[in-house]
Design an enzyme around this catalytic site. Structure first.
Site, PDB file in Angstrom:
ATOM      1  N   ARG A  46      17.529  40.914  49.692  1.00 34.34           N
ATOM      2  CA  ARG A  46      16.162  41.246  50.129  1.00 34.34           C
ATOM      3  C   ARG A  46      15.350  39.959  50.272  1.00 34.34           C
ATOM      4  O   ARG A  46      14.514  39.824  51.148  1.00 34.34           O
ATOM      5  CB  ARG A  46      15.506  42.218  49.127  1.00 34.34           C
ATOM      6  CG  ARG A  46      14.014  42.383  49.355  1.00 34.34           C
ATOM      7  CD  ARG A  46      13.458  43.686  48.805  1.00 34.34           C
ATOM      8  NE  ARG A  46      13.941  44.060  47.493  1.00 34.34           N
ATOM      9  CZ  ARG A  46      13.579  43.490  46.333  1.00 34.34           C
ATOM     10  NH1 ARG A  46      12.720  42.489  46.309  1.00 34.34           N
ATOM     11  NH2 ARG A  46      14.083  43.903  45.197  1.00 34.34           N
ATOM     12  N   TYR A  98      -1.782  49.745  70.673  1.00 35.85           N
ATOM     13  CA  TYR A  98      -0.676  50.695  70.543  1.00 35.85           C
ATOM     14  C   TYR A  98      -1.087  51.827  69.591  1.00 35.85           C
ATOM     15  O   TYR A  98      -1.709  51.574  68.553  1.00 35.85           O
ATOM     16  CB  TYR A  98       0.556  49.938  70.033  1.00 35.85           C
ATOM     17  CG  TYR A  98       1.667  50.838  69.558  1.00 35.85           C
ATOM     18  CD1 TYR A  98       2.220  51.793  70.405  1.00 35.85           C
ATOM     19  CD2 TYR A  98       2.159  50.747  68.264  1.00 35.85           C
ATOM     20  CE1 TYR A  98       3.232  52.633  69.971  1.00 35.85           C
ATOM     21  CE2 TYR A  98       3.171  51.577  67.824  1.00 35.85           C
ATOM     22  CZ  TYR A  98       3.697  52.517  68.678  1.00 35.85           C
ATOM     23  OH  TYR A  98       4.700  53.360  68.238  1.00 35.85           O
ATOM     24  N   ASP A 169      -1.080  40.676  68.982  1.00 28.93           N
ATOM     25  CA  ASP A 169       0.190  41.381  69.176  1.00 28.93           C
ATOM     26  C   ASP A 169       0.688  40.979  70.565  1.00 28.93           C
ATOM     27  O   ASP A 169       0.120  41.393  71.581  1.00 28.93           O
ATOM     28  CB  ASP A 169      -0.048  42.889  69.067  1.00 28.93           C
ATOM     29  CG  ASP A 169       1.244  43.692  69.223  1.00 28.93           C
ATOM     30  OD1 ASP A 169       2.181  43.187  69.871  1.00 28.93           O
ATOM     31  OD2 ASP A 169       1.302  44.827  68.712  1.00 28.93           O
ATOM     32  N   LYS A 194      11.290  45.348  71.446  1.00 30.73           N
ATOM     33  CA  LYS A 194      10.972  45.338  72.865  1.00 30.73           C
ATOM     34  C   LYS A 194      11.622  44.144  73.582  1.00 30.73           C
ATOM     35  O   LYS A 194      12.820  44.001  73.522  1.00 30.73           O
ATOM     36  CB  LYS A 194       9.448  45.379  73.008  1.00 30.73           C
ATOM     37  CG  LYS A 194       8.782  46.468  72.144  1.00 30.73           C
ATOM     38  CD  LYS A 194       9.234  47.845  72.540  1.00 30.73           C
ATOM     39  CE  LYS A 194       8.749  49.028  71.728  1.00 30.73           C
ATOM     40  NZ  LYS A 194       7.994  48.945  70.549  1.00 30.73           N
TER      41      LYS A 194
HETATM   42  C1  LIG Z   1       2.346  46.638  71.461  1.00 30.43           C
HETATM   43  C2  LIG Z   1       3.143  47.251  70.344  1.00 30.43           C
HETATM   44  N1  LIG Z   1       2.998  46.780  69.093  1.00 30.43           N
HETATM   45  C3  LIG Z   1       3.684  47.295  68.048  1.00 30.43           C
HETATM   46  C4  LIG Z   1       4.570  48.345  68.227  1.00 30.43           C
HETATM   47  C5  LIG Z   1       5.291  48.918  67.045  1.00 30.43           C
HETATM   48  O1  LIG Z   1       6.605  48.474  67.012  1.00 30.43           O
HETATM   49  P1  LIG Z   1       7.836  49.283  66.370  1.00 30.43           P
HETATM   50  O2  LIG Z   1       8.013  50.513  67.205  1.00 30.43           O
HETATM   51  O3  LIG Z   1       8.968  48.321  66.452  1.00 30.43           O
HETATM   52  O4  LIG Z   1       7.455  49.624  64.981  1.00 30.43           O
HETATM   53  C6  LIG Z   1       4.762  48.861  69.518  1.00 30.43           C
HETATM   54  C7  LIG Z   1       5.694  49.977  69.729  1.00 30.43           C
HETATM   55  O5  LIG Z   1       5.781  50.545  70.789  1.00 30.43           O
HETATM   56  C8  LIG Z   1       4.032  48.304  70.596  1.00 30.43           C
HETATM   57  O6  LIG Z   1       4.155  48.775  71.847  1.00 30.43           O
END
Ligand SMILES: Cc1ncc(COP(=O)(O)O)c(C=O)c1O
Length: 378
Positions: A46, A98, A169, A194
């Site tokens: 971990r 998101y 982000d 992604k």
């Molecule tokens: C812009 C953005 N940030 C964060 C996330 C969250 O990521 P995860 O689905 O890997 O937890 C997403 C998920 O679609 C996203 O589109």
């Protein structure tokens, strides 16, 4: 080193035991110790895992950060970053983020006496006037799914004047197109699920920081909370980033064919993509990013129209997520942004007729043909 060289090599050395060129998947829970307190720097998985660490070093280099920490999902990375905020403090968030981020902030972290204020961050002046005192500013640019553009450098200045942190982000752009730390942001997060992984076969997240103190804190949180990225997932993302510089131009080239096709289509009422000169954030985006990316949203006018189109796509896969080599198409109101209330969605413009497409790396002509036959059903 150049970006392509970093994609392929940063953070990775041939395996010291065998010389394997690819960092092995260190699939172990623990490490043998010679005697009490005498070991090779690895105690428990971990806390330490060389596959994960190699990925973290690789992503720190790609974003131009001091260090990076990888988590079990994008949401886990976001949650870890929010541990920098304490009860009684205030976080300002760009109004369109998101849906999962909005849900984490409003439904969970708000229970710990952190105040979240959602404001239009496309105008830094407006934000400065409206925001009041805050400790952390959280933005996406382009935003998911409306592709609004926030001026990273101007918002970094607003945050700095407050002594607050700016977190970006950067999932939609990837460091290939946009490097927020170089524009004044303090922390970058990604859903590695992604574009960084790029193959729709792993869920993960990362936080990249430029301050050593933040790095030490996130390492502490990563170990203490334990939402670590697994060795196999770390390896998959590390394999993904080796081709980031090859995939992203192709994604964008295809988006440059798909976006104008949608724009001129009589059934499409509006297209959201920063590459259009009439997009309100076009110039700001051009200043801070080297490309427009492959995320496009478009308005079909009604749930019924969206439903009919999405039932007809063949090559594009109807599904949540984005950033894979395969084109993914989704319906924000019922999928990624179902966590917003209907009223909040309506106020933002996330309508029932809005469709979001993550343009993949297939042949552009095939993608356009597929969308054309699907739009015929509207
Ligand atoms: C812009 C953005 N940030 C964060 C996330 C969250 O990521 P995860 O689905 O890997 O937890 C997403 C998920 O679609 C996203 O589109």
């Amino acid at each position: 080193m150049g970006f392509a060289t970093d994609c392929i090599h940063a953070g990775q050395e041939p395996d010291p035991t065998t010389g394997a060129v690819t960092v092995p998947i260190y699939q172990t829970s623990t490490y043998v110790q010679e005697e009490l307190g005498k070991h090779k720097g690895y105690e428990y998985a971990r806390t330490h895992n060389l596959t994960r660490r190699s990925l973290e070093r690789n992503l720190a280099a790609l974003e131009g950060g001091e260090d990076a920490y990888a988590f079990a999902s994008g949401m886990a990375a976001i949650q870890a970053v929010l541990t920098l905020v304490k009860a009684g403090q205030r976080v300002v968030v760009s109004d369109n983020v998101y849906g999962g981020t909005h849900r984490l902030f409003t439904k969970i972290l708000a229970n710990y006496a952190v105040d979240f204020a959602f404001l239009d961050a496309t105008d830094p002046g407006n934000l400065e006037r409206e925001a009041g005192r805050f400790e952390l500013l959280w933005i996406e640019t382009p935003t998911n799914p409306l592709m609004k553009i926030c001026d990273i450098r101007a918002l970094a200045d607003v945050a700095r004047r407050q002594g607050a942190l700016l977190v970006v982000d950067n999932t939609f752009m990837s460091p290939f197109f946009q490097r927020p730390l170089s524009l004044g942001a303090d922390i970058v997060v990604h859903s590695t699920t992604k574009f960084l992984n790029g193959h729709s076969d792993s869920v993960g997240g990362v936080a990249v920081v430029k301050d050593r103190g933040h790095a030490d804190w996130l390492r502490y949180v990563q170990n203490a909370v334990g939402a670590i990225l697994s060795p196999f997932d770390s390896w998959l993302v590390l394999r993904g980033t080796k081709t980031l510089h090859l995939r992203m131009p192709r994604h964008e080239e295809n988006a440059c064919a798909v976006a104008p096709f949608l724009y001129q289509h009589p059934k499409v009422e509006r297209v959201f993509w920063p590459g259009f000169p009439d997009h309100p954030g076009h110039l700001v985006h051009r200043r801070q990013a080297s490309g427009f990316g492959a995320m496009i949203a478009f308005e079909l006018g009604s749930l019924d129209a969206a439903r009919r189109m999405l039932a007809r796509v063949r090559l594009s896969s109807l599904g949540e997520s984005l950033g894979g080599v395969e084109t993914l198409i989704s319906h924000p109101a019922t999928m990624t942004h179902a966590g917003y209330s209907r009223e909040d969605r309506a106020a933002l413009g996330i309508t029932d007729g809005l469709v979001r497409i993550s343009v993949g790396c297939e042949d552009a002509a095939d993608l356009v043909a597929d969308l054309e036959q699907a739009l015929a059903a509207v």
